[in-house]
Design a protein around this motif. Structure first.
Motif, PDB file in Angstrom:
ATOM      1  N   GLY A 105      37.136 -12.998  72.938  1.00  0.00           N
ATOM      2  CA  GLY A 105      37.310 -14.083  73.923  1.00  0.00           C
ATOM      3  C   GLY A 105      36.219 -14.759  74.638  1.00  0.00           C
ATOM      4  N   GLY A 185      48.795 -10.670  74.684  1.00  0.00           N
ATOM      5  CA  GLY A 185      49.641 -11.559  75.619  1.00  0.00           C
ATOM      6  C   GLY A 185      49.726 -11.316  77.039  1.00  0.00           C
ATOM      7  N   PRO A 188      44.366 -12.251  80.454  1.00  0.00           N
ATOM      8  CA  PRO A 188      43.953 -13.308  80.682  1.00  0.00           C
ATOM      9  C   PRO A 188      43.344 -14.169  79.476  1.00  0.00           C
ATOM     10  CG  PRO A 188      42.762 -11.938  82.161  1.00  0.00           C
ATOM     11  CD  PRO A 188      43.546 -11.206  81.265  1.00  0.00           C
ATOM     12  N   GLU A 189      43.980 -15.752  79.429  1.00  0.00           N
ATOM     13  CA  GLU A 189      43.800 -16.361  78.129  1.00  0.00           C
ATOM     14  C   GLU A 189      42.260 -16.388  77.859  1.00  0.00           C
ATOM     15  OE1 GLU A 189      44.740 -20.956  76.698  1.00  0.00           O
ATOM     16  OE2 GLU A 189      45.400 -20.129  78.698  1.00  0.00           O
ATOM     17  N   ASP A 190      41.277 -16.351  78.763  1.00  0.00           N
ATOM     18  CA  ASP A 190      40.053 -16.366  78.235  1.00  0.00           C
ATOM     19  C   ASP A 190      39.450 -15.036  77.760  1.00  0.00           C
ATOM     20  OD1 ASP A 190      39.704 -15.216  80.668  1.00  0.00           O
ATOM     21  OD2 ASP A 190      38.497 -16.218  81.796  1.00  0.00           O
ATOM     22  N   GLU A 191      40.224 -14.094  77.670  1.00  0.00           N
ATOM     23  CA  GLU A 191      39.820 -12.593  77.171  1.00  0.00           C
ATOM     24  C   GLU A 191      40.615 -12.496  75.816  1.00  0.00           C
ATOM     25  OE1 GLU A 191      40.297  -9.715  80.265  1.00  0.00           O
ATOM     26  OE2 GLU A 191      39.205 -10.651  81.568  1.00  0.00           O
ATOM     27  N   ARG A 192      41.288 -13.303  75.405  1.00  0.00           N
ATOM     28  CA  ARG A 192      42.056 -13.297  74.035  1.00  0.00           C
ATOM     29  C   ARG A 192      41.216 -13.840  73.104  1.00  0.00           C
ATOM     30  NH1 ARG A 192      47.651 -16.261  76.233  1.00  0.00           N
ATOM     31  NH2 ARG A 192      48.070 -14.800  77.854  1.00  0.00           N
ATOM     32  N   PHE A 194      39.594 -16.028  70.164  1.00  0.00           N
ATOM     33  CA  PHE A 194      39.495 -17.488  69.977  1.00  0.00           C
ATOM     34  C   PHE A 194      39.126 -17.807  68.664  1.00  0.00           C
ATOM     35  CE2 PHE A 194      35.436 -16.341  71.802  1.00  0.00           C
ATOM     36  CZ  PHE A 194      34.828 -17.507  71.506  1.00  0.00           C
TER      37      PHE A 194
END
Length: 262
Positions: A105, A185, A188-192, A194
């Motif tokens: 992420g 899911g 947090p999005e910034d830990e998914r 990329f």
């Protein structure tokens, strides 16, 4: 003091440290023991440099070895070894470095700014190796029609790409399964994970179709080279029929042919 025992083989490759301050607060840490010589930035950097310096002996766009002090057989073997090393290095950079970095992420990347530079260098090196693979593919396509004339291409070169791409395709499938883990899911999005800029094409590329195409080229290459030998030697019909059987099995690598024979 306290005694800690880590189960299974955890003791063999991990260490546990406890720091007790004067205020009664204890800090503990379990960390993996790093392997010396591998898995470090210096290791992969030096490996890329060594490969790049050795690449000067090859013109992959023509499928030849430019070094002139080698016999014909050794020259062809050297080209095969170089391409195999190139494919192994690509796989190592992709699976041991790039995917391991981007799966953690953007937050992780922001917390470790030092690694942004090395990761960028790895991306550039990967793209350069990918361009070299494209050159090899072009040469294999041409020699499948015209034969190995004025090149150092052999059946072994086709085998290297068939085996390497098949292995990479299998590992990529396991990574795609990992990306589909429901846990991503719920964090947090910034830990998914990329996307990696130099791997975007690989995410949509169907390597199984590429392998199928290379097998067709290999079969055609075997047919062309066998036909040249038949025409040059004026071999009798019995030998020609034997050759035709070889043409039909020309899509198999040498390793696969041995396994089928056994």
């Amino acid at each position: 003091g306290s005694l800690y025992y880590m189960l299974d083989d955890f003791n063999h490759n991990h260490e546990h440290a406890v720091i007790a301050g004067s205020g009664g607060i204890r800090y503990s840490s379990t960390h993996r023991v790093a392997r010396e010589g591998q898995g470090t930035w210096q290791y992969i950097r030096d490996k890329m440099r060594a490969f790049s310096s050795g690449a000067a002996d090859f013109d992959l766009g023509k499928g030849i070895v430019t070094a002139a002090d080698l016999s014909s057989r050794k020259t062809k073997d050297k080209l095969v070894s170089h391409v195999r090393a190139q494919q192994n290095l690509m796989a190592e950079i992709e699976f041991e470095w790039l995917r391991q970095w981007f799966v953690q992420g953007k937050k992780h990347a922001s917390l470790h700014p030092y690694w942004n530079g090395p990761i960028g260098i790895l991306c550039d090196s990967y793209s350069e190796l990918e361009r070299a693979s494209s050159k090899i593919m072009d040469v294999l396509k041409i020699t499948s029609k015209n034969g190995p004339e004025e090149t150092h291409v052999t059946e072994d070169l086709f085998d290297v790409l068939i085996e390497s791409f098949s292995k990479i395709s299998k590992v990529r499938r396991s990574w795609r399964e990992r990306y589909r883990d429901p846990i991503f899911g719920r964090i947090p999005e910034d830990e998914r994970p990329f996307s990696c800029p130099c791997l975007e094409r690989e995410e949509t590329e169907n390597l199984d179709l590429v392998v199928s195409q290379i097998r067709q080229w290999r079969s055609a290459f075997v047919a062309v080279t066998s036909e040249e030998h038949v025409n040059a030697g004026g071999e009798p019909e019995a030998k020609k029929r034997k050759k035709s059987k070889k043409w039909k099995s020309g899509s198999l690598t040498k390793k696969e042919s041995k396994q089928r024979a056994s």
